[in-house]
Scaffold this motif. Sequence first.
Motif, PDB file in Angstrom:
ATOM      1  N   SER A 103       0.847  -1.193   0.000  1.00  0.00           N
ATOM      2  CA  SER A 103       0.000   0.000   0.000  1.00  0.00           C
ATOM      3  C   SER A 103       0.884   1.246   0.000  1.00  0.00           C
ATOM      4  CB  SER A 103      -0.896   0.023   1.242  1.00  0.00           C
ATOM      5  OG  SER A 103      -1.911  -0.948   1.188  1.00  0.00           O
ATOM      6  N   VAL A 104       0.252   2.421  -0.161  1.00  0.00           N
ATOM      7  CA  VAL A 104       0.988   3.665  -0.017  1.00  0.00           C
ATOM      8  C   VAL A 104       1.617   3.702   1.374  1.00  0.00           C
ATOM      9  CG1 VAL A 104      -1.060   4.924   0.810  1.00  0.00           C
ATOM     10  CG2 VAL A 104       0.828   6.181  -0.236  1.00  0.00           C
ATOM     11  N   ASP A 105       2.781   4.314   1.477  1.00  0.00           N
ATOM     12  CA  ASP A 105       3.518   4.339   2.739  1.00  0.00           C
ATOM     13  C   ASP A 105       2.738   5.095   3.819  1.00  0.00           C
ATOM     14  OD1 ASP A 105       5.533   4.140   4.618  1.00  0.00           O
ATOM     15  OD2 ASP A 105       6.710   5.784   3.781  1.00  0.00           O
ATOM     16  N   LEU A 106       2.581   4.460   4.967  1.00  0.00           N
ATOM     17  CA  LEU A 106       1.931   5.103   6.118  1.00  0.00           C
ATOM     18  C   LEU A 106       2.606   6.423   6.465  1.00  0.00           C
ATOM     19  CD1 LEU A 106       0.072   5.123   8.648  1.00  0.00           C
ATOM     20  CD2 LEU A 106       1.803   3.716   9.785  1.00  0.00           C
ATOM     21  N   TYR A 107       3.917   6.498   6.272  1.00  0.00           N
ATOM     22  CA  TYR A 107       4.691   7.671   6.681  1.00  0.00           C
ATOM     23  C   TYR A 107       4.898   8.673   5.542  1.00  0.00           C
ATOM     24  CZ  TYR A 107       5.377   4.623  10.639  1.00  0.00           C
ATOM     25  OH  TYR A 107       5.154   3.794  11.715  1.00  0.00           O
ATOM     26  N   HIS A 108       4.156   8.510   4.457  1.00  0.00           N
ATOM     27  CA  HIS A 108       4.149   9.497   3.383  1.00  0.00           C
ATOM     28  C   HIS A 108       3.674  10.833   3.970  1.00  0.00           C
ATOM     29  CE1 HIS A 108       2.999  11.597  -0.264  1.00  0.00           C
ATOM     30  NE2 HIS A 108       3.462  10.600  -1.020  1.00  0.00           N
ATOM     31  N   PRO A 109       4.354  11.937   3.664  1.00  0.00           N
ATOM     32  CA  PRO A 109       3.960  13.227   4.253  1.00  0.00           C
ATOM     33  C   PRO A 109       2.490  13.579   4.070  1.00  0.00           C
ATOM     34  CG  PRO A 109       6.061  13.433   3.122  1.00  0.00           C
ATOM     35  CD  PRO A 109       5.544  12.049   2.810  1.00  0.00           C
ATOM     36  N   LYS A 110       1.903  13.227   2.921  1.00  0.00           N
ATOM     37  CA  LYS A 110       0.491  13.548   2.685  1.00  0.00           C
ATOM     38  C   LYS A 110      -0.428  12.722   3.577  1.00  0.00           C
ATOM     39  CE  LYS A 110       0.937  15.156  -2.098  1.00  0.00           C
ATOM     40  NZ  LYS A 110       0.543  14.920  -3.512  1.00  0.00           N
ATOM     41  N   VAL A 111      -0.043  11.487   3.879  1.00  0.00           N
ATOM     42  CA  VAL A 111      -0.831  10.658   4.799  1.00  0.00           C
ATOM     43  C   VAL A 111      -0.781  11.266   6.194  1.00  0.00           C
ATOM     44  CG1 VAL A 111      -1.061   8.401   5.886  1.00  0.00           C
ATOM     45  CG2 VAL A 111      -0.450   8.554   3.464  1.00  0.00           C
ATOM     46  N   ILE A 112       0.417  11.622   6.624  1.00  0.00           N
ATOM     47  CA  ILE A 112       0.587  12.191   7.964  1.00  0.00           C
ATOM     48  C   ILE A 112      -0.209  13.475   8.116  1.00  0.00           C
ATOM     49  CG2 ILE A 112       2.259  13.219   9.549  1.00  0.00           C
ATOM     50  CD1 ILE A 112       4.330  11.228   8.408  1.00  0.00           C
ATOM     51  N   ARG A 113      -0.114  14.354   7.119  1.00  0.00           N
ATOM     52  CA  ARG A 113      -0.843  15.629   7.204  1.00  0.00           C
ATOM     53  C   ARG A 113      -2.348  15.415   7.178  1.00  0.00           C
ATOM     54  NH1 ARG A 113       3.310  17.423   3.666  1.00  0.00           N
ATOM     55  NH2 ARG A 113       1.950  17.317   1.839  1.00  0.00           N
ATOM     56  N   SER A 114      -2.825  14.471   6.376  1.00  0.00           N
ATOM     57  CA  SER A 114      -4.279  14.276   6.263  1.00  0.00           C
ATOM     58  C   SER A 114      -4.881  13.679   7.528  1.00  0.00           C
ATOM     59  CB  SER A 114      -4.603  13.388   5.054  1.00  0.00           C
ATOM     60  OG  SER A 114      -4.113  12.077   5.236  1.00  0.00           O
ATOM     61  N   THR A 115      -4.084  12.970   8.313  1.00  0.00           N
ATOM     62  CA  THR A 115      -4.606  12.418   9.575  1.00  0.00           C
ATOM     63  C   THR A 115      -4.543  13.423  10.712  1.00  0.00           C
ATOM     64  OG1 THR A 115      -2.484  11.536  10.372  1.00  0.00           O
ATOM     65  CG2 THR A 115      -3.795  10.111   8.925  1.00  0.00           C
ATOM     66  N   GLN A 116      -3.792  14.523  10.526  1.00  0.00           N
ATOM     67  CA  GLN A 116      -3.627  15.542  11.560  1.00  0.00           C
ATOM     68  C   GLN A 116      -3.135  14.934  12.880  1.00  0.00           C
ATOM     69  OE1 GLN A 116      -3.946  19.146  11.567  1.00  0.00           O
ATOM     70  NE2 GLN A 116      -3.520  18.520   9.467  1.00  0.00           N
ATOM     71  N   GLY A 117      -2.289  13.923  12.764  1.00  0.00           N
ATOM     72  CA  GLY A 117      -1.679  13.351  13.960  1.00  0.00           C
ATOM     73  C   GLY A 117      -2.469  12.235  14.600  1.00  0.00           C
ATOM     74  N   ILE A 118      -3.682  11.960  14.103  1.00  0.00           N
ATOM     75  CA  ILE A 118      -4.495  10.895  14.697  1.00  0.00           C
ATOM     76  C   ILE A 118      -3.784   9.549  14.610  1.00  0.00           C
ATOM     77  CG2 ILE A 118      -6.581   9.509  14.252  1.00  0.00           C
ATOM     78  CD1 ILE A 118      -8.104  12.090  13.879  1.00  0.00           C
ATOM     79  N   PHE A 119      -3.009   9.342  13.542  1.00  0.00           N
ATOM     80  CA  PHE A 119      -2.382   8.032  13.360  1.00  0.00           C
ATOM     81  C   PHE A 119      -1.409   7.698  14.488  1.00  0.00           C
ATOM     82  CE2 PHE A 119       1.392  10.050  11.899  1.00  0.00           C
ATOM     83  CZ  PHE A 119       2.392   9.083  11.784  1.00  0.00           C
ATOM     84  N   PHE A 120      -0.926   8.724  15.233  1.00  0.00           N
ATOM     85  CA  PHE A 120      -0.050   8.462  16.370  1.00  0.00           C
ATOM     86  C   PHE A 120      -0.775   7.709  17.484  1.00  0.00           C
ATOM     87  CE2 PHE A 120       2.473  12.166  14.745  1.00  0.00           C
ATOM     88  CZ  PHE A 120       3.677  11.482  14.585  1.00  0.00           C
ATOM     89  N   ASN A 121      -2.100   7.806  17.494  1.00  0.00           N
ATOM     90  CA  ASN A 121      -2.891   7.175  18.548  1.00  0.00           C
ATOM     91  C   ASN A 121      -3.537   5.863  18.112  1.00  0.00           C
ATOM     92  OD1 ASN A 121      -2.460   9.493  20.237  1.00  0.00           O
ATOM     93  ND2 ASN A 121      -3.983  10.564  19.007  1.00  0.00           N
ATOM     94  N   LEU A 122      -3.166   5.392  16.919  1.00  0.00           N
ATOM     95  CA  LEU A 122      -3.753   4.163  16.399  1.00  0.00           C
ATOM     96  C   LEU A 122      -2.767   3.007  16.477  1.00  0.00           C
ATOM     97  CD1 LEU A 122      -5.460   5.636  13.209  1.00  0.00           C
ATOM     98  CD2 LEU A 122      -6.617   4.833  15.272  1.00  0.00           C
ATOM     99  N   ASN A 123      -3.323   1.818  16.613  1.00  0.00           N
ATOM    100  CA  ASN A 123      -2.528   0.590  16.622  1.00  0.00           C
ATOM    101  C   ASN A 123      -2.438   0.090  15.187  1.00  0.00           C
ATOM    102  OD1 ASN A 123      -1.344  -1.892  17.164  1.00  0.00           O
ATOM    103  ND2 ASN A 123      -3.262  -2.830  17.804  1.00  0.00           N
ATOM    104  N   ILE A 124      -1.301   0.364  14.523  1.00  0.00           N
ATOM    105  CA  ILE A 124      -1.163   0.076  13.096  1.00  0.00           C
ATOM    106  C   ILE A 124      -0.014  -0.907  12.865  1.00  0.00           C
ATOM    107  CG2 ILE A 124      -0.740   1.045  10.810  1.00  0.00           C
ATOM    108  CD1 ILE A 124      -1.816   3.714  11.851  1.00  0.00           C
ATOM    109  N   ILE A 125      -0.311  -1.934  12.071  1.00  0.00           N
ATOM    110  CA  ILE A 125       0.681  -2.940  11.712  1.00  0.00           C
ATOM    111  C   ILE A 125       0.827  -2.930  10.187  1.00  0.00           C
ATOM    112  CG2 ILE A 125       1.225  -5.421  11.695  1.00  0.00           C
ATOM    113  CD1 ILE A 125      -0.590  -5.641  14.214  1.00  0.00           C
ATOM    114  N   ILE A 126       2.057  -2.899   9.702  1.00  0.00           N
ATOM    115  CA  ILE A 126       2.315  -3.012   8.265  1.00  0.00           C
ATOM    116  C   ILE A 126       2.847  -4.419   8.013  1.00  0.00           C
ATOM    117  CG2 ILE A 126       3.643  -2.105   6.319  1.00  0.00           C
ATOM    118  CD1 ILE A 126       3.752   0.570   7.858  1.00  0.00           C
ATOM    119  N   SER A 127       2.171  -5.148   7.122  1.00  0.00           N
ATOM    120  CA  SER A 127       2.506  -6.569   6.984  1.00  0.00           C
ATOM    121  C   SER A 127       2.200  -7.090   5.582  1.00  0.00           C
ATOM    122  CB  SER A 127       1.716  -7.387   8.012  1.00  0.00           C
ATOM    123  OG  SER A 127       2.009  -8.763   7.926  1.00  0.00           O
ATOM    124  N   ASN A 128       2.767  -8.227   5.284  1.00  0.00           N
ATOM    125  CA  ASN A 128       2.444  -8.985   4.069  1.00  0.00           C
ATOM    126  C   ASN A 128       1.130  -9.721   4.330  1.00  0.00           C
ATOM    127  OD1 ASN A 128       2.211 -10.995   2.066  1.00  0.00           O
ATOM    128  ND2 ASN A 128       4.422 -11.134   1.821  1.00  0.00           N
TER     129      ASN A 128
END
Length: 247
Positions: free
Chosen positions: A132-157
């Motif tokens: 998928s698109v990178d979780l840490y892509h600047p546009k992803v980070i900006r669009s979440t407004q920091g909410i992703f810091f509070n989510l339990n996210i796993i990147i996996s095959n």
Amino acid sequence: MEIISLTNEKIKNLKKLQLKKYRDESNTFIVEGFHLVEEAFKAGLLKEVFLLSNVDYNQSIPKTIVSEKIMKHITELTSIPSIIGLCKKSDQQQVGNKVLVLDRIQDPGNLGTILRSASAFNIDTIVISDDSVDLYHPKVIRSTQGIFFNLNIIISNLEVILPVFKKTHHIIGTDVNNGIDVSQYQFPEAFALIMGNEGSGINTDFQKLCSDFIYIKMNKTCESLNVAIATSIILYEMNKRWKDEIN
């Protein structure tokens, strides 16, 4: 001492983090602006801040003063930020009962919207496929407004992790032709909902792992919804009834 040279090693490494390759190699990424820097600090992921000389930042984090020319060089924003944070990636691996699985989501805006909806509607685990698109892509980070810091996210095959989920979770896919109306669907206590790629949907191999399929009932003149909108509607319906259904 203020850094003014674009050839400074710290600055060159920071600039490289605009590219996924270097974010992956260093296991770091950057955030821009006070709000995102502070959210990164609260999450325990902030390593260092780079700021203009007239800016105060009182947290106990290593600080480097840089010129406006350096800030303009580093940022992809139209307006130059007054502070940038260097962050380490999260190593979260815990899996809860309400799992959202994202299969090959490609648009940063879609991913950001989905993450915000996952937070709003109490998803406790998000699994993002490694293609998928990178979780840490600047546009992803900006669009979440920091909410992703509070989510339990796993990147996996997903080819590896979905068969494991099959043993512990009810895997749910989407199918407009053979699915159950999501407004009538009884979500089980432990489930993994798969949402697929913008153009091609869920990988056919992953569809074979699904125990159930759901769909959103809508006007027949509309063939499909944007994946971020569809995910948001499904999560809203899930959140309305999940607690009642399992009690």
